[in-house]
Design a protein around this motif. Structure first.
Motif, PDB file in Angstrom:
ATOM      1  N   PHE A   1       1.045  -1.431  -0.260  1.00 37.89           N
ATOM      2  CA  PHE A   1      -0.068  -0.081  -0.212  1.00 37.89           C
ATOM      3  C   PHE A   1       0.815   1.256   0.237  1.00 37.89           C
ATOM      4  CE2 PHE A   1      -2.138   2.550   2.990  1.00 37.89           C
ATOM      5  CZ  PHE A   1      -3.153   3.791   2.394  1.00 37.89           C
ATOM      6  N   ARG A   2       1.586   1.426   0.762  1.00 39.60           N
ATOM      7  CA  ARG A   2       3.071   2.257   1.012  1.00 39.60           C
ATOM      8  C   ARG A   2       3.291   3.193  -0.007  1.00 39.60           C
ATOM      9  NH1 ARG A   2       7.038   1.048   5.615  1.00 39.60           N
ATOM     10  NH2 ARG A   2       7.685   3.136   4.396  1.00 39.60           N
ATOM     11  N   LYS A   3       4.240   1.682  -1.129  1.00 42.48           N
ATOM     12  CA  LYS A   3       4.395   1.668  -1.784  1.00 42.48           C
ATOM     13  C   LYS A   3       4.039   2.521  -3.464  1.00 42.48           C
ATOM     14  CE  LYS A   3       7.996  -1.330  -5.535  1.00 42.48           C
ATOM     15  NZ  LYS A   3       8.491  -2.474  -5.282  1.00 42.48           N
TER      16      LYS A   3
ATOM     17  N   LEU B   1       1.744   4.455  -2.938  1.00 44.10           N
ATOM     18  CA  LEU B   1       0.919   5.563  -3.145  1.00 44.10           C
ATOM     19  C   LEU B   1       2.053   6.599  -2.859  1.00 44.10           C
ATOM     20  CD1 LEU B   1      -1.529   5.947  -0.401  1.00 44.10           C
ATOM     21  CD2 LEU B   1      -2.378   5.891  -2.758  1.00 44.10           C
ATOM     22  N   GLY B   2       3.458   6.179  -3.397  1.00 45.42           N
ATOM     23  CA  GLY B   2       4.446   6.429  -3.958  1.00 45.42           C
ATOM     24  C   GLY B   2       5.367   6.453  -2.226  1.00 45.42           C
ATOM     25  N   GLY B   3       5.526   5.665  -2.090  1.00 48.70           N
ATOM     26  CA  GLY B   3       6.653   5.832  -0.832  1.00 48.70           C
ATOM     27  C   GLY B   3       6.451   6.083   0.361  1.00 48.70           C
ATOM     28  N   ILE B   4       4.393   6.180   0.363  1.00 56.65           N
ATOM     29  CA  ILE B   4       4.298   7.614   1.818  1.00 56.65           C
ATOM     30  C   ILE B   4       5.263   6.720   3.153  1.00 56.65           C
ATOM     31  CG2 ILE B   4       2.465   8.662   0.575  1.00 56.65           C
ATOM     32  CD1 ILE B   4       1.010   6.607   2.729  1.00 56.65           C
ATOM     33  N   GLY B   5       5.792   7.319   4.112  1.00 63.42           N
ATOM     34  CA  GLY B   5       5.528   6.679   5.349  1.00 63.42           C
ATOM     35  C   GLY B   5       5.372   6.287   5.910  1.00 63.42           C
ATOM     36  N   GLU B   6       5.263   5.097   6.933  1.00 67.68           N
ATOM     37  CA  GLU B   6       4.321   4.355   7.802  1.00 67.68           C
ATOM     38  C   GLU B   6       3.388   5.114   8.512  1.00 67.68           C
ATOM     39  OE1 GLU B   6       5.130   0.491  10.759  1.00 67.68           O
ATOM     40  OE2 GLU B   6       6.913   1.292   9.614  1.00 67.68           O
ATOM     41  N   LYS B   7       3.862   5.546   9.140  1.00 69.71           N
ATOM     42  CA  LYS B   7       2.566   6.258   9.625  1.00 69.71           C
ATOM     43  C   LYS B   7       1.691   7.438   9.209  1.00 69.71           C
ATOM     44  CE  LYS B   7       5.533   7.710  13.572  1.00 69.71           C
ATOM     45  NZ  LYS B   7       6.202   8.940  14.836  1.00 69.71           N
TER      46      LYS B   7
ATOM     47  N   GLY C   1      -2.650  -8.053  11.110  1.00 71.69           N
ATOM     48  CA  GLY C   1      -1.857  -7.523  10.182  1.00 71.69           C
ATOM     49  C   GLY C   1      -3.256  -7.162   9.029  1.00 71.69           C
ATOM     50  N   PHE C   2      -3.130  -5.569   8.724  1.00 69.66           N
ATOM     51  CA  PHE C   2      -3.899  -4.711   8.423  1.00 69.66           C
ATOM     52  C   PHE C   2      -4.185  -5.632   6.668  1.00 69.66           C
ATOM     53  CE2 PHE C   2      -3.023  -1.851  10.870  1.00 69.66           C
ATOM     54  CZ  PHE C   2      -3.657  -1.480  11.168  1.00 69.66           C
ATOM     55  N   ARG C   3      -5.414  -5.348   5.974  1.00 70.84           N
ATOM     56  CA  ARG C   3      -4.972  -6.208   4.119  1.00 70.84           C
ATOM     57  C   ARG C   3      -5.992  -4.876   3.699  1.00 70.84           C
ATOM     58  NH1 ARG C   3      -1.480  -8.458   6.210  1.00 70.84           N
ATOM     59  NH2 ARG C   3      -1.628 -10.326   6.047  1.00 70.84           N
ATOM     60  N   ILE C   4      -5.504  -4.790   2.145  1.00 70.68           N
ATOM     61  CA  ILE C   4      -6.176  -3.213   1.846  1.00 70.68           C
ATOM     62  C   ILE C   4      -6.605  -3.800   0.765  1.00 70.68           C
ATOM     63  CG2 ILE C   4      -6.716  -0.325   1.093  1.00 70.68           C
ATOM     64  CD1 ILE C   4      -3.631  -2.097   3.333  1.00 70.68           C
ATOM     65  N   PRO C   5      -8.461  -4.091   0.456  1.00 70.92           N
ATOM     66  CA  PRO C   5      -8.178  -4.533  -1.242  1.00 70.92           C
ATOM     67  C   PRO C   5      -7.877  -3.115  -1.721  1.00 70.92           C
ATOM     68  CG  PRO C   5     -10.216  -3.873   0.329  1.00 70.92           C
ATOM     69  CD  PRO C   5      -8.877  -3.676   1.240  1.00 70.92           C
ATOM     70  N   LYS C   6      -7.547  -3.392  -2.704  1.00 73.55           N
ATOM     71  CA  LYS C   6      -7.075  -2.683  -4.343  1.00 73.55           C
ATOM     72  C   LYS C   6      -7.924  -1.402  -4.862  1.00 73.55           C
ATOM     73  CE  LYS C   6      -5.569  -4.353  -8.110  1.00 73.55           C
ATOM     74  NZ  LYS C   6      -4.936  -4.989  -9.853  1.00 73.55           N
TER      75      LYS C   6
END
Length: 64
Positions: free
Chosen positions: A18-20, A22-28, A47-52
């Motif tokens: 997910f972070r990747k 969105l362009g490499g946003i930070g973990e926080k 663990g969090f799972r995020i639908p694309k």
């Protein structure tokens, strides 16, 4: 258009992916987007799972 940007990713991603996406946003920042309800997610164990589709919806809404 947005769907083509993320076609290499599976239908459900973890926070690292997910972070990747969105362009490499930070973990926080990533966890804040999830906890503030901007992007739908579900949990598997701890663990969090995020639908694309949720990420695509968020990006398209942000681009408006």
């Amino acid at each position: 258009m947005t769907q083509h940007m993320f076609e290499a990713y599976p239908d459900v991603v973890d926070v690292r992916q997910f972070r990747k996406m969105l362009g490499g946003i930070g973990e926080k920042a990533a966890y804040k987007l999830l906890r503030d309800g901007h992007i739908r997610y579900f949990k598997v164990g701890r663990g969090f799972r995020i639908p694309k589709a949720s990420i695509i919806h968020f990006v398209e809404k942000t681009m408006e």
